[in-house]
Design a protein around this motif. Structure first.
Motif: not given
Length: 83
Positions: A42-43, A53, A45-48, A6-7, A2-3, A75
């Motif tokens: 969690y997902v 999804s 919070e960690n994607i754009k 997000k990048q 997920l990092k 969320y």
């Protein structure tokens, strides 16, 4: 992973976010829904906000589709449009 999602500047498709077989195999029934909700939180919070999804439902006892929709609304942020 997920990092990286997000990048990356382009929209991404995040799937198998529940990995249900692995997550639910050893979980007690009372904890299963808490696990599902925590994974959605969690997902998202960690994607754009431009990412998509997908989750497959395996729960047969509850209306899992309706519950998943509620987690997406809760969320997913302001980019989610609900009619």
């Amino acid at each position: 992973m997920l990092k990286v999602v997000k990048q990356v500047k382009k929209p991404c498709l995040v799937f198998k976010l529940l990995a249900s077989g692995n997550l639910m195999a050893n979980a007690q029934p009372k904890l299963q829904q808490q696990i599902v909700e925590a994974r959605f939180k969690y997902v998202f919070e960690n994607i754009k906000s431009t990412d998509a999804s997908g989750a497959r439902d395996v729960e047969q006892v509850r209306d899992q589709y309706a519950l998943n929709k509620e987690y997406v609304i809760k969320y997913g942020g302001s980019s989610i449009k609900v009619s």
